[in-house]
Enzyme design. Structure first.
Site, mmCIF file in Angstrom:
data_model
loop_
_atom_site.group_PDB
_atom_site.id
_atom_site.type_symbol
_atom_site.label_atom_id
_atom_site.label_comp_id
_atom_site.label_asym_id
_atom_site.label_seq_id
_atom_site.Cartn_x
_atom_site.Cartn_y
_atom_site.Cartn_z
ATOM 1 N N ALA A 74 0.845 -1.206 0.037
ATOM 2 C CA ALA A 74 0.060 0.048 0.059
ATOM 3 C C ALA A 74 0.852 1.273 -0.068
ATOM 4 C CB ALA A 74 -0.983 0.197 1.150
ATOM 5 N N GLY A 117 0.712 -4.999 1.005
ATOM 6 C CA GLY A 117 -0.313 -4.980 0.114
ATOM 7 C C GLY A 117 -0.175 -5.823 -1.414
ATOM 8 N N GLU A 120 -0.390 -9.338 -0.497
ATOM 9 C CA GLU A 120 -1.704 -9.750 -0.036
ATOM 10 C C GLU A 120 -2.553 -9.742 -1.362
ATOM 11 O OE1 GLU A 120 -1.501 -6.306 2.768
ATOM 12 O OE2 GLU A 120 -2.635 -7.678 4.106
ATOM 13 N N GLU A 140 4.934 -4.956 7.439
ATOM 14 C CA GLU A 140 4.192 -4.046 8.078
ATOM 15 C C GLU A 140 4.607 -3.736 9.470
ATOM 16 O OE1 GLU A 140 2.871 -6.032 5.976
ATOM 17 O OE2 GLU A 140 1.157 -5.232 4.868
HETATM 18 N N1 CAA Z 1 4.606 3.257 -0.507
HETATM 19 C C1 CAA Z 1 5.032 4.465 -1.057
HETATM 20 N N2 CAA Z 1 6.238 4.688 -1.677
HETATM 21 C C2 CAA Z 1 7.015 3.389 -1.794
HETATM 22 C C3 CAA Z 1 6.796 2.184 -1.440
HETATM 23 C C4 CAA Z 1 5.305 2.146 -0.660
HETATM 24 N N3 CAA Z 1 5.062 0.898 -0.306
HETATM 25 N N4 CAA Z 1 7.529 1.493 -1.523
HETATM 26 C C5 CAA Z 1 8.621 2.241 -2.344
HETATM 27 N N5 CAA Z 1 8.408 3.398 -2.338
HETATM 28 C C6 CAA Z 1 9.007 4.549 -2.961
HETATM 29 C C7 CAA Z 1 10.135 5.073 -2.294
HETATM 30 O O1 CAA Z 1 9.732 5.751 -1.259
HETATM 31 C C8 CAA Z 1 10.828 5.562 -3.257
HETATM 32 O O2 CAA Z 1 10.557 6.917 -3.616
HETATM 33 P P1 CAA Z 1 11.422 8.368 -3.662
HETATM 34 O O3 CAA Z 1 12.278 7.917 -4.948
HETATM 35 O O4 CAA Z 1 10.336 9.200 -3.944
HETATM 36 O O5 CAA Z 1 12.229 8.408 -2.419
HETATM 37 C C9 CAA Z 1 10.698 4.789 -4.380
HETATM 38 O O6 CAA Z 1 9.404 4.050 -4.355
HETATM 39 C C10 CAA Z 1 11.904 3.759 -4.683
HETATM 40 O O7 CAA Z 1 12.049 3.124 -3.631
HETATM 41 P P2 CAA Z 1 13.406 2.779 -2.766
HETATM 42 O O8 CAA Z 1 14.321 3.980 -2.967
HETATM 43 O O9 CAA Z 1 13.190 2.457 -1.369
HETATM 44 O O10 CAA Z 1 13.890 1.465 -3.573
HETATM 45 P P3 CAA Z 1 14.865 0.554 -3.014
HETATM 46 O O11 CAA Z 1 15.041 -0.341 -4.339
HETATM 47 O O12 CAA Z 1 15.937 0.919 -2.144
HETATM 48 O O13 CAA Z 1 14.116 -0.512 -2.173
HETATM 49 C C11 CAA Z 1 11.913 -1.726 -1.262
HETATM 50 C C12 CAA Z 1 12.632 -1.196 -2.612
HETATM 51 C C13 CAA Z 1 12.689 -2.647 -0.602
HETATM 52 C C14 CAA Z 1 10.649 -2.191 -2.118
HETATM 53 C C15 CAA Z 1 11.669 -0.247 -0.569
HETATM 54 O O14 CAA Z 1 11.031 0.815 -1.248
HETATM 55 C C16 CAA Z 1 10.577 -0.900 0.597
HETATM 56 O O15 CAA Z 1 11.008 -1.159 1.810
HETATM 57 N N6 CAA Z 1 9.164 -0.293 0.329
HETATM 58 C C17 CAA Z 1 8.246 -0.278 1.401
HETATM 59 C C18 CAA Z 1 7.778 -1.737 1.555
HETATM 60 C C19 CAA Z 1 6.645 -1.748 2.663
HETATM 61 O O16 CAA Z 1 7.006 -1.638 3.650
HETATM 62 N N7 CAA Z 1 5.545 -2.311 2.067
HETATM 63 C C20 CAA Z 1 4.398 -2.418 2.912
HETATM 64 C C21 CAA Z 1 3.421 -1.279 3.194
HETATM 65 S S1 CAA Z 1 2.046 -1.114 4.203
HETATM 66 C C22 CAA Z 1 1.015 -2.230 3.455
HETATM 67 O O17 CAA Z 1 1.062 -2.613 2.566
HETATM 68 C C23 CAA Z 1 0.099 -2.271 4.343
HETATM 69 C C24 CAA Z 1 -1.141 -3.299 3.895
HETATM 70 O O18 CAA Z 1 -1.424 -4.415 4.622
HETATM 71 C C25 CAA Z 1 -1.951 -2.886 2.662
#
Ligand code: CAA
Length: 266
Positions: A74, A117, A120, A140
């Site tokens: 998400a 998500g 999921e 999460e």
């Molecule tokens: N939401 C919003 N933006 C996100 C995102 C997310 N879930 N995942 C990545 N992005 C964005 C980053 O903020 C970044 O944006 P900027 O360039 O503006 O800074 C861009 O995508 C590239 O990401 P990274 O620089 O972090 O890329 P990376 O290669 O270093 O890492 C990754 C990749 C491991 C996927 C890392 O981005 C990450 O850990 N993302 C979040 C994953 C996460 O925690 N997901 C769970 C979300 S909560 C949820 O989903 C709840 C639910 O149950 C529905």
């Protein structure tokens, strides 16, 4: 190879939709945000999957992302400043579940990250194929929250308690081979071939009777909700109902007459 789907709702901001034969291919299209699933994307996904479901041209759906990310969850930036009353009032994430009401089989082709998500959503699909670089996780807990789109519920059913707890409590990712060994995905394929190979399977599924495919999907998914005795009864009723279709008659007649069946029910 593909042609654009000409739907009533035909321009999208966050997804691309193309058609190959009887298969609709939906590709998440937020590459700069790792295909984070913002509200707008989920609205488009719900709208287009409902349209595909009611369009007799299509027999199955493939959902994919890009080579780096299926979807990284998400959209954290959309959630960051929300309060408890806000998320409760808007019933945040509830509409994601709409995907589970789609009757046509849905295949997820997962390259790269399928997190939160994104994972999921993949688990809501009927078959998951993973690219060799796929990484699945429910991170999460690292954000101070828990999965909110059925992650805890579907993961335990897919892999059992100990693995579901381990994945969710640690937030660590598992790779494609581990996902295969856990039974989470059916196949691991080279990254470059994943979508093409998934489309081939989707085309095969779409080549059979549509009401029969919908019944198979429904009865298997129903097993998640009911016990064995009720499930077997449910299946038998669904089996009987195939005798109300032209396709059941055609399939059995074609076998006996040693010819290829021609499916006509929609
Ligand atoms: N939401 C919003 N933006 C996100 C995102 C997310 N879930 N995942 C990545 N992005 C964005 C980053 O903020 C970044 O944006 P900027 O360039 O503006 O800074 C861009 O995508 C590239 O990401 P990274 O620089 O972090 O890329 P990376 O290669 O270093 O890492 C990754 C990749 C491991 C996927 C890392 O981005 C990450 O850990 N993302 C979040 C994953 C996460 O925690 N997901 C769970 C979300 S909560 C949820 O989903 C709840 C639910 O149950 C529905």
């Amino acid at each position: 190879m593909f042609r654009k789907i000409l739907f009533r709702f035909s321009t999208y901001n966050f997804i691309n939709v193309t058609q190959k034969g009887k298969v609709a291919l939906i590709q998440f299209n937020r590459p700069k945000a790792m295909n984070a699933l913002c509200d707008g994307l989920i609205k488009e996904l719900n709208q287009v999957t409902q349209e595909i479901d009611s369009n007799p041209e299509y027999g199955s759906i493939v959902i994919t992302g890009n080579e780096k990310a299926f979807a990284a969850g998400a959209d954290i930036k959309e959630m960051q400043d929300k309060s408890f009353p806000q998320v409760q009032n808007i019933q945040m994430l509830a509409s994601w579940e709409n995907l589970t009401n789609i009757k046509k089989p849905i295949l997820a082709a997962v390259n790269g990250y399928a997190l939160g998500g994104g994972f999921e959503l993949a688990m809501m699909c009927d078959i998951i194929y993973a690219g060799e670089n796929a990484k699945f996780g429910l991170p999460e807990a690292t954000l101070g929250t828990i999965p909110g789109c059925g992650g805890t519920q579907r993961l335990i059913r897919a892999v059992g308690k100990s693995k579901a707890m381990e994945i969710t409590l640690t937030g660590e990712f598992i790779d494609a081979q581990t996902a295969l060994s856990y039974g989470l995905v059916s196949k691991v394929l080279p990254v470059a071939n994943l979508v093409e190979e998934t489309l081939k399977v989707a085309e095969k599924i779409a080549s059979f009777s549509k009401p029969v495919a919908a019944l198979i999907k429904d009865t298997i998914n129903e097993a998640e909700n009911i016990g064995l005795r009720e499930g077997v009864k449910y299946e038998r009723k669904a089996f009987y109902s195939t005798f109300a279709t032209q396709d059941r008659k055609e399939g059995m007649s074609a076998f006996v007459e040693k010819r290829k069946p021609s499916w006509t029910d929609n």
